[in-house]
Design an enzyme around this catalytic site. Structure first.
Site, PDB file in Angstrom:
ATOM      1  N   ASP A 185       8.929  -9.371  14.118  1.00 16.20           N
ATOM      2  CA  ASP A 185       9.677  -9.096  12.582  1.00 16.20           C
ATOM      3  C   ASP A 185      10.679 -10.194  12.297  1.00 16.20           C
ATOM      4  OD1 ASP A 185      11.416  -8.386  14.860  1.00 16.20           O
ATOM      5  OD2 ASP A 185      12.137  -6.689  13.363  1.00 16.20           O
ATOM      6  N   HIS A 497       1.562 -10.194  18.236  1.00 15.20           N
ATOM      7  CA  HIS A 497       2.272  -9.764  16.913  1.00 15.20           C
ATOM      8  C   HIS A 497       3.598 -10.466  16.776  1.00 15.20           C
ATOM      9  CE1 HIS A 497       2.676  -6.131  14.559  1.00 15.20           C
ATOM     10  NE2 HIS A 497       4.050  -6.307  14.560  1.00 15.20           N
ATOM     11  N   ASP A 539      -5.169  -8.565  23.122  1.00 10.42           N
ATOM     12  CA  ASP A 539      -4.451  -9.647  22.530  1.00 10.42           C
ATOM     13  C   ASP A 539      -5.101  -9.621  21.081  1.00 10.42           C
ATOM     14  OD1 ASP A 539      -3.579 -12.039  21.706  1.00 10.42           O
ATOM     15  OD2 ASP A 539      -5.396 -13.214  22.642  1.00 10.42           O
ATOM     16  N   GLU A 548       3.601  -8.066  21.030  1.00  7.47           N
ATOM     17  CA  GLU A 548       4.519  -8.742  20.143  1.00  7.47           C
ATOM     18  C   GLU A 548       5.385  -9.892  21.099  1.00  7.47           C
ATOM     19  OE1 GLU A 548       6.998  -6.020  17.898  1.00  7.47           O
ATOM     20  OE2 GLU A 548       8.164  -7.632  16.842  1.00  7.47           O
TER      21      GLU A 548
HETATM   22  O1  G3I Z   1      13.939   4.904  28.161  1.00  7.55           O
HETATM   23  C1  G3I Z   1      12.643   5.556  28.411  1.00  7.55           C
HETATM   24  C2  G3I Z   1      12.381   5.737  29.978  1.00  7.55           C
HETATM   25  O2  G3I Z   1      13.240   6.684  30.292  1.00  7.55           O
HETATM   26  C3  G3I Z   1      11.034   6.197  29.903  1.00  7.55           C
HETATM   27  O3  G3I Z   1      10.826   6.317  31.542  1.00  7.55           O
HETATM   28  C4  G3I Z   1      10.107   5.141  29.350  1.00  7.55           C
HETATM   29  C5  G3I Z   1       8.554   5.597  29.579  1.00  7.55           C
HETATM   30  O4  G3I Z   1       7.737   4.908  28.638  1.00  7.55           O
HETATM   31  O5  G3I Z   1      10.467   4.900  28.083  1.00  7.55           O
HETATM   32  C6  G3I Z   1      11.523   4.570  27.887  1.00  7.55           C
HETATM   33  O6  G3I Z   1      11.988   4.269  26.545  1.00  7.55           O
HETATM   34  C7  G3I Z   1      11.232   3.160  25.832  1.00  7.55           C
HETATM   35  C8  G3I Z   1      12.257   2.405  25.362  1.00  7.55           C
HETATM   36  O7  G3I Z   1      11.746   1.148  24.705  1.00  7.55           O
HETATM   37  C9  G3I Z   1      13.077   1.714  26.509  1.00  7.55           C
HETATM   38  O8  G3I Z   1      12.282   0.760  27.274  1.00  7.55           O
HETATM   39  C10 G3I Z   1      10.394   3.669  24.764  1.00  7.55           C
HETATM   40  O9  G3I Z   1       9.369   4.626  25.303  1.00  7.55           O
HETATM   41  C11 G3I Z   1       9.814   2.558  23.997  1.00  7.55           C
HETATM   42  O10 G3I Z   1       9.358   3.234  22.830  1.00  7.55           O
HETATM   43  C12 G3I Z   1      10.900   1.675  23.463  1.00  7.55           C
HETATM   44  O11 G3I Z   1      10.474   0.557  23.020  1.00  7.55           O
HETATM   45  C13 G3I Z   1      11.331  -0.463  22.075  1.00  7.55           C
HETATM   46  C14 G3I Z   1      10.508  -0.516  20.830  1.00  7.55           C
HETATM   47  O12 G3I Z   1      11.286  -1.678  20.274  1.00  7.55           O
HETATM   48  C15 G3I Z   1      10.451   0.590  20.094  1.00  7.55           C
HETATM   49  O13 G3I Z   1      11.534   1.218  19.579  1.00  7.55           O
HETATM   50  C16 G3I Z   1      11.465  -1.626  23.110  1.00  7.55           C
HETATM   51  O14 G3I Z   1      12.211  -1.388  24.179  1.00  7.55           O
HETATM   52  C17 G3I Z   1      12.041  -2.601  22.285  1.00  7.55           C
HETATM   53  O15 G3I Z   1      11.934  -3.756  23.038  1.00  7.55           O
HETATM   54  C18 G3I Z   1      11.522  -2.936  20.860  1.00  7.55           C
HETATM   55  O16 G3I Z   1      11.982  -3.754  20.200  1.00  7.55           O
HETATM   56  C19 G3I Z   1      11.542  -4.044  18.775  1.00  7.55           C
HETATM   57  C20 G3I Z   1      12.540  -3.922  17.908  1.00  7.55           C
HETATM   58  O17 G3I Z   1      12.621  -2.548  17.623  1.00  7.55           O
HETATM   59  C21 G3I Z   1      12.009  -4.472  16.486  1.00  7.55           C
HETATM   60  N1  G3I Z   1      11.776  -6.025  16.706  1.00  7.55           N
HETATM   61  C22 G3I Z   1      10.755  -6.014  17.729  1.00  7.55           C
HETATM   62  C23 G3I Z   1      11.016  -5.773  19.173  1.00  7.55           C
HETATM   63  C24 G3I Z   1      10.023  -5.937  20.138  1.00  7.55           C
HETATM   64  O18 G3I Z   1       9.062  -5.011  19.956  1.00  7.55           O
HETATM   65  O1  9MR Z   2       5.718  -5.265  13.220  1.00  6.69           O
HETATM   66  C1  9MR Z   2       6.707  -4.154  13.705  1.00  6.69           C
HETATM   67  C2  9MR Z   2       7.206  -4.642  15.066  1.00  6.69           C
HETATM   68  O2  9MR Z   2       8.020  -5.868  14.900  1.00  6.69           O
HETATM   69  C3  9MR Z   2       8.146  -3.669  15.806  1.00  6.69           C
HETATM   70  O3  9MR Z   2       8.270  -3.994  17.092  1.00  6.69           O
HETATM   71  C4  9MR Z   2       7.045  -2.310  15.819  1.00  6.69           C
HETATM   72  C5  9MR Z   2       7.640  -1.196  16.409  1.00  6.69           C
HETATM   73  O4  9MR Z   2       9.032  -0.778  15.891  1.00  6.69           O
HETATM   74  O5  9MR Z   2       6.725  -2.351  14.514  1.00  6.69           O
HETATM   75  C6  9MR Z   2       5.955  -3.104  13.925  1.00  6.69           C
HETATM   76  O6  9MR Z   2       5.547  -2.603  12.538  1.00  6.69           O
HETATM   77  C7  9MR Z   2       4.747  -1.513  12.353  1.00  6.69           C
HETATM   78  C8  9MR Z   2       5.456  -0.364  11.742  1.00  6.69           C
HETATM   79  O7  9MR Z   2       6.054   0.104  12.742  1.00  6.69           O
HETATM   80  C9  9MR Z   2       4.219   0.671  11.644  1.00  6.69           C
HETATM   81  N1  9MR Z   2       3.214   0.234  10.660  1.00  6.69           N
HETATM   82  C10 9MR Z   2       2.646  -0.872  11.117  1.00  6.69           C
HETATM   83  C11 9MR Z   2       3.478  -2.182  11.628  1.00  6.69           C
HETATM   84  C12 9MR Z   2       2.880  -3.528  11.990  1.00  6.69           C
HETATM   85  O8  9MR Z   2       2.049  -3.980  11.175  1.00  6.69           O
END
Ligand code: G3I
Ligand code: 9MR
Length: 570
Positions: A185, A497, A539, A548
């Site tokens: 993003d 991604h 992929d 991503e």
């Molecule tokens: O903390 C819990 C843990 O207790 C549990 O055991 C585990 C089981 O799946 O989940 C853990 O939480 C997860 C958390 O990350 C910490 O690892 C959530 O399920 C998981 O949904 C969450 O994912 C994060 C994701 O954003 C969604 O919010 C990722 O860490 C984080 O790297 C990712 O970051 C995104 C940014 O929001 C937007 N930009 C892209 C970036 C990369 O995808």
């Molecule tokens: O592209 C977004 C990615 O960078 C984030 O990690 C992810 C989770 O927050 O969300 C992606 O965006 C998606 C959105 O959350 C839901 N609609 C589809 C988007 C990707 O095409």
């Protein structure tokens, strides 16, 4: 079917197709680092179990056998549901290009043994940050076919309602240019910037001689200051703008309200907002600026003075606002990076401030005797404190306890070694809930980061070798058969991604990015071929939960390949 000639022909045909299929499929069945090995590195491949135990390594061109040995006893890997055997060919040290063959499993992809095997990867993994720069044109002379116009100038960023203050009411325009896009993003998040920027700073701080002449062909190349430090500055310059000059608090993110479409940076024009000052963002800022102050002192003392002053102000703000947890406003839908346990952020910021200022107040602000280590992640930064303390352990004030620091680092390394020794794949990922999470490749990268600290403290090669093994996993010795780094290996991700990679006209994605990696969460709408932790991976653009890219996963990759390069050529 009674005709013996037809029968015979059919049997021959069947046999030929089995050989052909097993050869082609075989390339996916034997899993190994598809890039290659340093001559002195341990070298292993993973072969499906159940057949005869002899494997051989042959010269890739002549087909001549150069090494032959028995597979190890099979082991079960619960994360992929497979029985596998290790093929160990560490004894082969002669530089060259090879492949591994097994009568039933077929041939592996070609790989190399060379003194400079990670050199290009090391550069590309840093250059990936350049490709993710906001607010700048990428010129052809630096970016080649990835040249693109300037996107997200961020000179007009609106103070969001959640960030309003008396001096900067809602709608105030601030300028917050530069920085790296977080991931696939186009937003910029202080929390995730913290660990990413720090990890790159640590790479430089620990191996300055290695980075001194590593030329990345970026616009700043050719100056006295090493390119890695120039690249890091791009993000530090942005971070500085994210601090409210009136009170020292730091905005949690600079973002659009929603994730943008699959477009190039210059093709977006959605408004950008500075959202809510948070304690998490502010402490990340304090820690990184404190570390930057000592790292840049040699090349840019004026910046160093500015950085430490900014770090102190941020720390003070956090002390006065210790529980301003990030809460996603209802009109903002981009990444949250929310975290309600900030004791580790306080520990880390205190440690960095203590090291740089040598002021004992920061050491005494936290109880380091009571705290443990663990695995770094964007939400858990305590281990970063130990990394910095360990690196500077000989130059701390009397307040610090050096044996405690060394003990913490080696305890953590030993925990990984246990997993490494038990693992059927010979790696340190071994816990369902904590290891195979969103960004599992960042997790294994951070395991390796910690293993390398144990190696630096003890000089025990076991830690270094476990870190190298984890690198083999990233480059292909994993249950999916992919090399997880774009542009590297025979089967790299082609559809990450990553908006720029998806929206430009090039077939290949931007190189040098490690993708998030397998994990069973399936938090997107893709159809996965598996539900198992180590094989839930696709992929495909749709798979933002496994495919991503992100700066906090690339930073440990940079550290890891740089450190391995450095130690392998000493
Ligand atoms: O903390 C819990 C843990 O207790 C549990 O055991 C585990 C089981 O799946 O989940 C853990 O939480 C997860 C958390 O990350 C910490 O690892 C959530 O399920 C998981 O949904 C969450 O994912 C994060 C994701 O954003 C969604 O919010 C990722 O860490 C984080 O790297 C990712 O970051 C995104 C940014 O929001 C937007 N930009 C892209 C970036 C990369 O995808
Ligand atoms: O592209 C977004 C990615 O960078 C984030 O990690 C992810 C989770 O927050 O969300 C992606 O965006 C998606 C959105 O959350 C839901 N609609 C589809 C988007 C990707 O095409």
């Amino acid at each position: 079917m009674r005709n013996p000639v037809v029968m015979k022909n059919l049997v021959v045909l069947l046999f030929i197709s089995i050989i052909l299929v097993s050869h082609v499929n075989g390339q996916g069945e034997i899993k190994l680092n598809q890039v290659g090995f340093y001559p002195d590195s341990p070298k292993i491949a993973i072969v499906p179990a159940g057949v005869d135990g002899l494997f051989r390594v042959v010269d890739a061109e002549s087909g001549e056998m150069v090494y032959e040995a028995h597979l190890a006893e099979p082991l079960y890997w619960e994360f992929s549901g497979e029985d596998v055997s290790i093929a160990d060919f560490s004894e082969l040290t002669m530089p060259g290009r090879y492949r591994l063959e097994h009568p039933a499993a077929g041939s592996s992809y070609d790989f190399e043994i060379s003194d400079e095997i990670f050199r290009e990867l090391s550069k590309a993994s840093i250059k990936a940050f350049y490709f993710n720069r906001a607010s700048t044109e990428l010129k052809e002379e630096h970016a080649g076919i990835r040249a693109r116009p300037k996107g997200h100038p961020d000179e007009v960023v609106y103070i969001h309602e959640s960030a309003a203050s008396p001096e900067r009411p809602e709608g105030t325009v601030i300028s917050s240019p530069k920085g790296w896009y977080d991931a696939g993003d186009y937003n910029k998040y202080a929390v995730n910037s913290g660990i990413s920027t720090y990890t790159l700073l640590a790479a430089y701080e620990h191996y300055p001689e290695y980075y001194q002449n590593l030329s990345l062909n970026i616009p700043e190349s050719g100056s006295e200051m090493p390119d890695l430090l120039h690249e890091i500055r791009w993000n530090l310059d942005w971070l500085l703008t994210a601090q409210d000059p009136y009170d020292g608090g730091v905005y949690h993110k600079v973002t659009t309200k929603n994730f943008s479409g699959v477009v190039m940076p210059h093709e977006t024009d959605e408004d950008r907002f500075a959202v809510m000052k948070s304690t998490g963002g502010t402490l990340n800022f304090a820690a990184v600026m404190a570390a930057a102050a000592r790292v840049y002192d040699k090349y840019d003392p004026v910046f160093a003075v500015k950085a430490i002053a900014a770090a102190k102000r941020a720390w003070e703000w956090a002390l006065h606002n210790p529980e301003q947890y990030y809460v996603q406003p209802s009109d903002i839908r981009t990444g949250a990076y929310g975290d309600r346990n900030l004791s580790d952020e306080f520990d880390w910021a205190a440690a960095e401030l203590y090291i740089t200022t040598r002021n004992d107040t920061y050491w005494h602000a936290r109880n380091f005797h009571e705290i443990n280590v663990g695995v770094p992640s964007w939400s858990y930064v305590r281990p970063l404190a130990w990394i910095s303390l360990a690196h500077h352990r000989d130059n701390l004030t009397d307040a610090a306890d050096i044996s405690l620091i060394e003990q913490r680092i080696t305890e953590q390394g030993d925990e990984f070694l246990e997993e490494f020794q038990r693992s059927a794949y010979g790696i340190t990922l071994g816990r369902y809930d904590r290891d195979f999470v969103w960004g599992s490749n960042g997790v294994i990268g951070n395991h390796s980061l910690m293993l390398l600290q144990a190696y630096r403290v003890t000089h025990n090669e076991m830690y270094l070798n476990a870190a190298r093994a984890n690198m083999d996993y990233i480059l292909g010795r994993n249950a999916t058969g992919y090399s997880f780094v774009t542009g590297f290996g025979s089967k790299p991700p082609m559809f990450p991604h990553h908006r720029q990679s998806a929206a430009d006209r090039n077939t290949d994605p931007v190189p040098g990015f490690v993708i998030g990696g397998p994990q069973p969460g399936q938090q997107d709408d893709c159809e996965y071929p598996s539900d198992l932790p180590a094989t839930t991976f696709l992929d495909h653009w749709c798979s933002y939960s496994t495919n991503e890219v992100a700066i906090n996963w690339n930073a440990p990759l940079v550290y890891l390949v740089g450190a391995i390069e450095h130690f392998s050529n000493k």
